[in-house]
Write a protein that holds these residues in place. Sequence first.
Motif: not given
Length: 92
Positions: A10-16, A49-56, A85-92
């Motif tokens: 997960p990454v926090i969406r751009r603009g948040f 959520i730091d853009g490097s760790r997975s949900v697991g 669903a709220q577009f706060w994060i993206e799951l990559r």
Amino acid sequence: MTTAILPKVPVIRRGFRLQFEPVQNCHVLLYPEGMIKLNDSASEIFQQIDGSRSVGQIIVALRERFPDAPGIDEDILAFMEVASAQFWIELR
């Protein structure tokens, strides 16, 4: 949401932006149109959520930090579903 998202990062969406708001005495998620006040649980998850760790990996870290919290795995998965669903994060 299924366990299929466990390997996703997960990454926090751009603009948040996540920040602690002293006036609110809590973490908030800021975005151009406003602010979302986060409860303690959401704040703990967002801080992982730091853009490097997975949900697991986030689940494992929070399970270790809060070993007495029942159903933490399902709560984190449900939160990720809502945040996505709220577009706060993206799951990559």
